[in-house]
Design a protein around this motif. Structure first.
Motif, PDB file in Angstrom:
ATOM      1  N   PHE A  40       0.954  -1.333  -0.026  1.00  5.72           N
ATOM      2  CA  PHE A  40      -0.019  -0.114   0.120  1.00  5.72           C
ATOM      3  C   PHE A  40       0.705   1.308   0.007  1.00  5.72           C
ATOM      4  CE2 PHE A  40      -3.563  -2.764   0.614  1.00  5.72           C
ATOM      5  CZ  PHE A  40      -4.796  -1.956   0.402  1.00  5.72           C
ATOM      6  N   ALA A  41       1.865   1.202   0.654  1.00  3.11           N
ATOM      7  CA  ALA A  41       2.984   2.195   0.690  1.00  3.11           C
ATOM      8  C   ALA A  41       3.398   2.518  -0.436  1.00  3.11           C
ATOM      9  CB  ALA A  41       4.172   2.248   1.652  1.00  3.11           C
ATOM     10  N   ILE A  42       3.955   1.834  -1.358  1.00  2.46           N
ATOM     11  CA  ILE A  42       4.646   1.986  -2.600  1.00  2.46           C
ATOM     12  C   ILE A  42       3.247   2.579  -3.694  1.00  2.46           C
ATOM     13  CG2 ILE A  42       5.623   0.899  -4.747  1.00  2.46           C
ATOM     14  CD1 ILE A  42       7.021  -1.016  -2.646  1.00  2.46           C
ATOM     15  N   THR A  43       2.363   1.833  -3.506  1.00  2.00           N
ATOM     16  CA  THR A  43       1.167   2.173  -4.244  1.00  2.00           C
ATOM     17  C   THR A  43       0.620   3.548  -4.107  1.00  2.00           C
ATOM     18  OG1 THR A  43       0.270  -0.153  -4.307  1.00  2.00           O
ATOM     19  CG2 THR A  43      -1.438   1.565  -5.148  1.00  2.00           C
ATOM     20  N   ALA A  44       0.959   4.185  -2.820  1.00  2.00           N
ATOM     21  CA  ALA A  44       0.526   5.358  -2.639  1.00  2.00           C
ATOM     22  C   ALA A  44       1.397   6.523  -3.223  1.00  2.00           C
ATOM     23  CB  ALA A  44       0.375   5.470  -1.148  1.00  2.00           C
ATOM     24  N   LEU A  45       2.715   6.318  -3.469  1.00  2.00           N
ATOM     25  CA  LEU A  45       3.777   7.009  -3.730  1.00  2.00           C
ATOM     26  C   LEU A  45       3.070   8.174  -4.784  1.00  2.00           C
ATOM     27  CD1 LEU A  45       6.950   5.096  -3.599  1.00  2.00           C
ATOM     28  CD2 LEU A  45       6.219   7.057  -2.107  1.00  2.00           C
ATOM     29  N   PRO A  46       2.600   7.576  -5.720  1.00  2.00           N
ATOM     30  CA  PRO A  46       2.111   8.770  -6.920  1.00  2.00           C
ATOM     31  C   PRO A  46       0.890   9.900  -6.311  1.00  2.00           C
ATOM     32  CG  PRO A  46       1.785   6.380  -7.730  1.00  2.00           C
ATOM     33  CD  PRO A  46       2.116   6.412  -6.312  1.00  2.00           C
ATOM     34  N   CYS A  47       0.602   9.876  -5.145  1.00  2.00           N
ATOM     35  CA  CYS A  47      -0.205  10.760  -4.630  1.00  2.00           C
ATOM     36  C   CYS A  47       0.763  12.036  -4.529  1.00  2.00           C
ATOM     37  CB  CYS A  47      -0.449  10.279  -3.080  1.00  2.00           C
ATOM     38  SG  CYS A  47      -1.967   9.202  -2.819  1.00  2.00           S
ATOM     39  N   ARG A 162     -17.404   5.883 -11.048  1.00  2.00           N
ATOM     40  CA  ARG A 162     -17.128   5.668 -12.456  1.00  2.00           C
ATOM     41  C   ARG A 162     -16.768   7.097 -12.955  1.00  2.00           C
ATOM     42  NH1 ARG A 162     -23.014   2.555 -13.648  1.00  2.00           N
ATOM     43  NH2 ARG A 162     -22.215   0.451 -12.753  1.00  2.00           N
ATOM     44  N   GLY A 163     -15.911   7.220 -13.681  1.00  2.00           N
ATOM     45  CA  GLY A 163     -15.516   8.395 -14.476  1.00  2.00           C
ATOM     46  C   GLY A 163     -14.275   8.995 -13.835  1.00  2.00           C
ATOM     47  N   VAL A 164     -13.790   8.247 -12.667  1.00  2.00           N
ATOM     48  CA  VAL A 164     -12.711   8.787 -11.872  1.00  2.00           C
ATOM     49  C   VAL A 164     -11.393   7.989 -12.276  1.00  2.00           C
ATOM     50  CG1 VAL A 164     -11.623   8.635  -9.633  1.00  2.00           C
ATOM     51  CG2 VAL A 164     -14.041   9.387  -9.871  1.00  2.00           C
ATOM     52  N   PRO A 165     -10.164   8.537 -12.621  1.00  2.00           N
ATOM     53  CA  PRO A 165      -9.014   7.967 -13.080  1.00  2.00           C
ATOM     54  C   PRO A 165      -8.624   6.915 -12.271  1.00  2.00           C
ATOM     55  CG  PRO A 165      -9.011  10.398 -13.348  1.00  2.00           C
ATOM     56  CD  PRO A 165     -10.229  10.125 -12.688  1.00  2.00           C
ATOM     57  N   MET A 166      -8.441   5.637 -12.719  1.00  3.76           N
ATOM     58  CA  MET A 166      -8.113   4.562 -11.819  1.00  3.76           C
ATOM     59  C   MET A 166      -6.790   4.746 -11.136  1.00  3.76           C
ATOM     60  SD  MET A 166     -10.801   2.378 -11.656  1.00  3.76           S
ATOM     61  CE  MET A 166     -10.363   0.753 -11.381  1.00  3.76           C
ATOM     62  N   LEU A 167      -5.789   5.390 -11.846  1.00  6.51           N
ATOM     63  CA  LEU A 167      -4.358   5.531 -11.226  1.00  6.51           C
ATOM     64  C   LEU A 167      -4.559   6.495 -10.065  1.00  6.51           C
ATOM     65  CD1 LEU A 167      -1.553   5.101 -11.772  1.00  6.51           C
ATOM     66  CD2 LEU A 167      -1.136   7.055 -13.100  1.00  6.51           C
ATOM     67  N   ASP A 168      -5.241   7.691 -10.268  1.00  4.25           N
ATOM     68  CA  ASP A 168      -5.185   8.441  -9.338  1.00  4.25           C
ATOM     69  C   ASP A 168      -6.077   7.904  -8.032  1.00  4.25           C
ATOM     70  OD1 ASP A 168      -4.713   9.839 -11.307  1.00  4.25           O
ATOM     71  OD2 ASP A 168      -5.898  11.553 -11.102  1.00  4.25           O
ATOM     72  N   LEU A 169      -7.254   7.335  -8.389  1.00  8.64           N
ATOM     73  CA  LEU A 169      -8.034   6.690  -7.278  1.00  8.64           C
ATOM     74  C   LEU A 169      -6.987   5.713  -6.465  1.00  8.64           C
ATOM     75  CD1 LEU A 169     -10.788   6.258  -5.729  1.00  8.64           C
ATOM     76  CD2 LEU A 169     -11.415   4.703  -7.616  1.00  8.64           C
ATOM     77  N   ALA A 171      -4.218   5.378  -6.163  1.00  9.20           N
ATOM     78  CA  ALA A 171      -2.855   5.950  -5.318  1.00  9.20           C
ATOM     79  C   ALA A 171      -3.329   6.513  -4.046  1.00  9.20           C
ATOM     80  CB  ALA A 171      -2.396   6.790  -6.104  1.00  9.20           C
ATOM     81  N   TRP A 172      -4.562   7.230  -4.233  1.00  7.76           N
ATOM     82  CA  TRP A 172      -4.973   7.596  -2.939  1.00  7.76           C
ATOM     83  C   TRP A 172      -5.695   6.434  -1.994  1.00  7.76           C
ATOM     84  CZ3 TRP A 172      -4.649  12.706  -0.911  1.00  7.76           C
ATOM     85  CH2 TRP A 172      -3.826  13.356  -1.774  1.00  7.76           C
ATOM     86  N   ILE A 173      -6.122   5.534  -2.471  1.00  2.13           N
ATOM     87  CA  ILE A 173      -6.661   4.460  -1.660  1.00  2.13           C
ATOM     88  C   ILE A 173      -5.273   4.054  -0.899  1.00  2.13           C
ATOM     89  CG2 ILE A 173      -7.379   2.092  -1.998  1.00  2.13           C
ATOM     90  CD1 ILE A 173      -9.425   2.960  -3.995  1.00  2.13           C
ATOM     91  N   GLY A 174      -4.366   3.852  -1.581  1.00  8.59           N
ATOM     92  CA  GLY A 174      -3.463   3.360  -0.854  1.00  8.59           C
ATOM     93  C   GLY A 174      -2.756   4.181   0.190  1.00  8.59           C
ATOM     94  N   LEU A 175      -2.999   5.622  -0.148  1.00  8.49           N
ATOM     95  CA  LEU A 175      -2.683   6.384   1.242  1.00  8.49           C
ATOM     96  C   LEU A 175      -3.535   6.213   2.310  1.00  8.49           C
ATOM     97  CD1 LEU A 175      -0.864   8.949   2.218  1.00  8.49           C
ATOM     98  CD2 LEU A 175      -2.448  10.283   1.198  1.00  8.49           C
ATOM     99  N   ALA A 176      -4.773   6.323   2.056  1.00 13.88           N
ATOM    100  CA  ALA A 176      -5.683   6.091   3.120  1.00 13.88           C
ATOM    101  C   ALA A 176      -5.621   4.814   3.920  1.00 13.88           C
ATOM    102  CB  ALA A 176      -6.967   6.255   2.458  1.00 13.88           C
ATOM    103  N   GLY A 177      -5.177   3.806   3.404  1.00 15.45           N
ATOM    104  CA  GLY A 177      -5.002   2.540   3.924  1.00 15.45           C
ATOM    105  C   GLY A 177      -3.908   2.265   4.842  1.00 15.45           C
ATOM    106  N   LEU A 178      -2.854   3.364   4.794  1.00 10.77           N
ATOM    107  CA  LEU A 178      -1.533   3.340   5.661  1.00 10.77           C
ATOM    108  C   LEU A 178      -1.993   3.495   7.266  1.00 10.77           C
ATOM    109  CD1 LEU A 178       0.915   5.098   3.461  1.00 10.77           C
ATOM    110  CD2 LEU A 178       0.737   2.650   4.074  1.00 10.77           C
ATOM    111  N   ALA A 179      -2.817   4.260   7.489  1.00 14.78           N
ATOM    112  CA  ALA A 179      -3.114   4.407   9.071  1.00 14.78           C
ATOM    113  C   ALA A 179      -3.579   3.166   9.647  1.00 14.78           C
ATOM    114  CB  ALA A 179      -4.127   5.506   9.023  1.00 14.78           C
ATOM    115  N   PRO A 180      -4.605   2.732   9.220  1.00 15.54           N
ATOM    116  CA  PRO A 180      -5.083   1.145   9.953  1.00 15.54           C
ATOM    117  C   PRO A 180      -3.989   0.242   9.737  1.00 15.54           C
ATOM    118  CG  PRO A 180      -6.460   1.480   7.832  1.00 15.54           C
ATOM    119  CD  PRO A 180      -5.608   2.781   8.103  1.00 15.54           C
TER     120      PRO A 180
END
Length: 290
Positions: A40-47, A162-169, A171-180
């Motif tokens: 998740f941390a590496i996936t979040a780097l594009p943020c 729908r309509g949200v860029p998957m790469l952006d989404l 990346a931010w999902i990865g960031l949001a998952g780091l806390a838990p």
């Protein structure tokens, strides 16, 4: 679909199928929790360069935490003896949970074909259940079975993006998952064990983690999202059927995994049930993750 896009969809299925084998290799050097944190941390780097997707932060967090639950469950199962090939099939059973939950919460009545597919896949899961307790524990299997359920719930929420860029989404999902994830890591593994694992990762282990995060998550979801943008779900989603076949085949080649007649029959029946659902006139909108 264009020949190039067919090749890309097939490539994504292969990447996600092989991802189960890479997970098994990485778990030889680190805990399931640490592997999930690193992924998740590496996936979040594009943020650092990508804007937050235009959707509510609460929805991003909800999807993220469901995916955290999914990946923790599937890596825990593999770490505690569930074969990687079998895990690929079980995680892909999220298709039947997605259809069932959509009917329950969204009042989307499944078609007759989808009901038939659910019944077939459920029979396959029942056959697999009869093989539990020999090479892995009932508890490990029970934890693993929460992965497709979490996956299915995240599918329902992803439909609102729908309509949200998957790469952006993602990346931010990865960031949001780091806390838990970091909370669970410190509570379960502790700082000392975590530091020892990080300082003793081999080049092979690091390569597996990077491949899972960069190729499996970032690149895989970018391609998959682009295909879903250019084509209907009915054209793209059936390629996900290749994932369990690739996962089981790669696992057999790398680890020499052999499945007894009952378990193999159950795996085949599950995939057949999923095929009936995905190839029906109105297939569910699914997103596959390894």
């Amino acid at each position: 679909m264009k020949p190039l896009d067919i090749a890309l969809a097939t490539l994504v299925a292969v990447i996600w199928g092989v991802g189960f084998v890479l997970t098994r290799l990485a778990l030889d050097e680190m805990s399931s929790t640490l592997l999930t944190v690193l992924r998740f941390a590496i996936t979040a780097l594009p943020c650092l360069v990508l804007p937050r997707p235009r959707m509510s932060w609460q929805l991003v967090v909800a999807i993220s935490w469901l995916l955290v639950s999914q990946f923790l469950a599937q890596t825990y199962g593999i770490a505690h003896g569930v074969p990687a090939g079998l895990t690929a099939v079980i995680v892909q059973s999220q298709a039947l949970f997605t259809v069932a939950l959509a009917a329950l919460f969204l009042r989307e009545l499944p078609t007759r074909w989808q009901v038939a597919g659910i019944g077939i896949a459920s029979c396959g899961l029942l056959l697999i259940c009869f093989t539990v307790g020999y090479d892995f524990s009932v508890f490990a299997f029970a934890v693993l079975m929460t992965a497709p359920l979490s996956f299915a719930l995240s599918n329902l929420l992803l439909r609102r993006a729908r309509g949200v860029p998957m790469l952006d989404l993602f990346a931010w999902i990865g960031l949001a998952g780091l806390a838990p994830l970091l909370t669970v890591l410190l509570f379960v593994d502790g700082p000392r064990v975590t530091w020892l694992a990080l300082t003793h990762i081999s080049l092979g282990g690091a390569a597996c983690v990077l491949a899972l995060a960069v190729i499996g998550s970032t690149l895989g979801y970018w391609i998959w999202g682009r295909l879903l943008h250019d084509y209907s779900a009915a054209q793209v989603v059936p390629f996900a059927l290749l994932v369990p076949f690739v996962g089981a085949g790669a696992s057999a080649l790398v680890f020499g995994e052999q499945f007894g007649p009952l378990r193999l029959a159950g795996m085949i029946v599950v995939v057949c049930g999923i095929a009936v659902m995905l190839l029906s006139p109105r297939p569910p909108v699914l997103v596959e993750v390894s």
